[in-house]
Structure formats: C-alpha cells, structure tokens
Design a protein around this motif. Sequence first.
Motif, PDB file in Angstrom:
ATOM      1  N   ARG A 145       0.793  -1.056  -0.072  1.00 56.47           N
ATOM      2  CA  ARG A 145       0.168  -0.092   0.158  1.00 56.47           C
ATOM      3  C   ARG A 145       0.890   1.500  -0.157  1.00 56.47           C
ATOM      4  O   ARG A 145       0.452   2.207  -0.601  1.00 56.47           O
ATOM      5  N   GLU A 146       2.061   1.323   0.934  1.00 53.69           N
ATOM      6  CA  GLU A 146       2.945   2.180   0.704  1.00 53.69           C
ATOM      7  C   GLU A 146       3.570   2.724  -0.499  1.00 53.69           C
ATOM      8  O   GLU A 146       3.818   3.718  -1.001  1.00 53.69           O
ATOM      9  N   SER A 149       0.877   4.029  -2.889  1.00 57.64           N
ATOM     10  CA  SER A 149       0.897   5.657  -2.713  1.00 57.64           C
ATOM     11  C   SER A 149       1.883   6.351  -3.176  1.00 57.64           C
ATOM     12  O   SER A 149       1.791   7.618  -3.712  1.00 57.64           O
ATOM     13  N   SER A 472       1.410   5.699   4.036  1.00 55.11           N
ATOM     14  CA  SER A 472       0.252   5.714   2.923  1.00 55.11           C
ATOM     15  C   SER A 472      -0.510   6.765   2.715  1.00 55.11           C
ATOM     16  O   SER A 472      -0.829   7.489   1.673  1.00 55.11           O
TER      17      SER A 472
END
Length: 503
Positions: A145-146, A149, A472
């Motif tokens: 997820r990071e 983003s 994120s």
Amino acid sequence: MDLLQNLQLGLENAVTLTNLLYCFVGVTLGTLVGVLPGMGPVATVAMLLPITYSLDPSTALIMLAGIYYGSQYGGSTTAVLVNIPGEASAVVTCLDGHRMAKAGRAGAALGIAALGSFAAGCFATVLIAAFAAPLTEIAFEFGPREYFSLMVLGLVGAVVLASGSLLKAIGMIFIGILFGLVGMDVNSGALRYAFGVDELMDGIDFVALSMGIYGFSEIIRNLEANAGRETVPEPVGSVLPSWKDIRESAGAICRGTVVGSFLGILPGGGALLSSFASYTLEKKLAGDKAEPRFGEGNIRGVAGPESANNGGAQTSFIPMLTLGIPSNAVMALMIGALMLHDITPGPQVMTTNPGLFWGLIVSMWIGNVFLVILNLPLIGLWVRLLRVPYPLLYPAILIFCAIGVYSINANTFDIWMTIGFGLFGYVFAKLGCECAPLLLGFILGPMLEENFRRALLLSRGDLTTFVASPISATLLAVSVLLLAIVVFPSVRSGREQAFREDD
C-alpha cells in the motif's frame, strides 16, 4: 563509519580500468549530445540501452549516468555560442550567456558554467551519499500500500511539473499506463490488449518504445525544423574566468547548487525546473540594480542556472536508487537498464548489489573531474562540431538505432514498433503533448497495478487499507494537495508563465 566503508567499496568498484573507461565514454558522449542541438540525454540513453545488455550492470549504469549529467555541461556550449540550448535545461542560459558571447566574453561564460557545474555536481553527489542509506532504511518499511501511494505521488508530481497543459500530461500518463499493461497478466495468465499479435504476448518492448518516442521522433522533428544556426563567434577567448568573474558568480553558484540539488529530488523536477528556479531567484535578488541587467549579459544569469541544472540532474538519482521510483524520463530509462539485467530497482539494490550502488555514486565524483578536463580545454573541438550539418548526422543515428533495437531480440517486429512509436511521438509532440509522463506511466503502471492488487489481497478487498497506514495516507494526501494547489487559477497561470520564460 558505515558511510566511509560504503564509499571505500564504491571506490574499489568505480576505479577499475573498465569502469573508468566507460565513465569517460559516458561523460564524453553526454557532452557531445549536449553540444549538438536536438540530441538530448533521453534520446541518447534510449539509443544506447541495447549496448548495455552486454555490459556488467555497474558499468552500464556508470556510463548511462555519465551521459545524463554530462549533457548538462554540454548544453551550455550551444546556448552561449549560437543561442540554441543543446539541452532543455540550458534554455535560460541563452538569455545572458549568448549576450556575453556577442560582447566577446564567450570564454568567460563557458568557463564559469563549467566551474559552477563542477561545484554543484560534487555537492549533489555528497547529498546522494549522505541520504541514500537513511532513505533506503525508510523504504524497507514500505509494503504494497505504501508503494502504491508513493507511485501515485510520483505520477502526480510528473503531471504537476510537466511543461504545458495539465490535461495533456494526465492523458499521456494514462496512455503510458495502458502501454505498460499490454501482454500477459502475471497473476491470471490472461492476455491483455495483445489483439492476437504473438509478439505482444510478452508486452511492449521498453527499448522499442523509448527509442521510438525519443530517438526517432526527435530526428523527425529536427529535420522538419531545419532551422539555421547563428555563426559561432570568433574568437571564443580564454575559458578561464577572471577573479572578478568568480567573485561575482560565487553567490549565484552556491544558491544554484542548493536550489538544484533539492529540486532535483522532486518527481518530474530534475535539471529543467532547477535551472528556471535558479534564474528566477537570481533575477529577483539582483532587482533593478544589476549591472549589466539580467538578459543583457549578467554572468550570474549563467552561473546560477548552470549550477542548478547539474545539481538537479545528479540528485534526481536519489529516488531512483533508494525507492525505485523514476523522477524523470532519464531515470525511467535507467530503471529499464536495471531490468534488462534482471535487477529489480528499489531499496534492496543497496543490500543485494552494494558494489553497483556505491560504485555509481563514487563514479559521479570521477565523472565531474573528467567533465572539467573535457569542457575547459576542448571548447575548440566542440565549436568545430557545431559546424557539422545536421542532415549528415541523422541517417547514421537512425541506422544505429535500428541495429540496436534488432540486436536485443533479433526480431524485425521490434524495428517496426520503434518506427511506429517514432511516428506516435512526432504526432503527439505536434499536438503539444510531452512524452516524459508517458514513459513514467509505462514504467510505473505495471508496478502500480501489482502493488494495488497485492494490497487489496492482503486487506481482503478493503480500500480503506490505503489510508489506514500513516505513511500511505500521508503520501496520498500530498498527492491530492499537489493537484488541488495546481488547479487554482493563480497557481496555474504562474506555472504556465514559468515555462514560457524561454520565449
């Protein structure tokens, strides 16, 4: 101590006969393509990607990096001598540099540009060495997820800082992402957008795409323009600036170095944004009391931007080396070079290939020394090259491109794809669309999709996972803020004005 040990490892890797030779070749080619208007580092790196396939990854990266930061040196030569920026970031150098040449001070302008670029390059390399390890440690905390983003932020930054229309830049990003999705889906094995063409099962070839939209299309546009060149001033004069010139330029060099080094880290920023920002800063600091006035041959109008563009060119390696995120088109090509050697770009490069990582950083110091040696004594050679008719150069370049593309897969389909992308790049350039966002979209698109799907698998389809992580959520918030700010009418008009400074 760790930093010193890492630099020692880099020195052992960089100071080998092969790597020194290719570093010299890279900076020489970079200077050459900077001197020759119409041949930029993106097109040159794209054309040389096939050659790197047979080289050691460290050697290949050292040579390609030398081409990039070397072109920033060479771009000032044509800007000063014939009022044509050899590289886009040298546009503002034309304003004062060519006026100095007309006043018989071409040598001083070229000398201070070379010294400013050297100082900025050395400082920027120190920054890379200092911040690389801490940023890599932070990057190891990133999950799917990071990374998703972060890539969104990279694409948004490329859109915001791209010249021209925001809508066109966004469109080019999406076209690049679509090109990146062609081929077999790694998760399901399903073919996407192949349209029954067997050669597209493995996706669009990166070299064919990059060489087409930059190499072929650039040549088509330059042949179409067929613009006449101004006469190179004779004599050029001594390239060693006087102590008075150095005193007047010292502040501008320092400010340009700092501005360029930090702006170069931004996605889409790099050398171009840095040089514009530095020139604007120097002009505002000087005010109406500048003598001579900016635009009429003020040496600070050469020293600041030339320092900034070289600092920005080198610090743009930071996100590429530490996070695997390209900050501009050249960094996207560098990632492509790593992928050709089956090296996954990102923070793991420092641990799995420390010799490559630190060898590249140390090679930048060596390359800057080579560039000073090349640019100060060899100005006469570059002046002679400026008199070579372009129509004699371009057929040889086209043949070189075709051989390079064919040599990778021994497939004539790749040559036809390159020609097709060349026409594509030419048409979209005529429509006022910049191709750099497309290349970034092509590189980041598949990684964006992969991390998006992995994050959803881990969260069982919960979209709130992207804001559940502080890192994120912060990256996405910055992306939204950047888009919101640039949409404001006053900011948008200021942005458009900044990219019209070269008129």
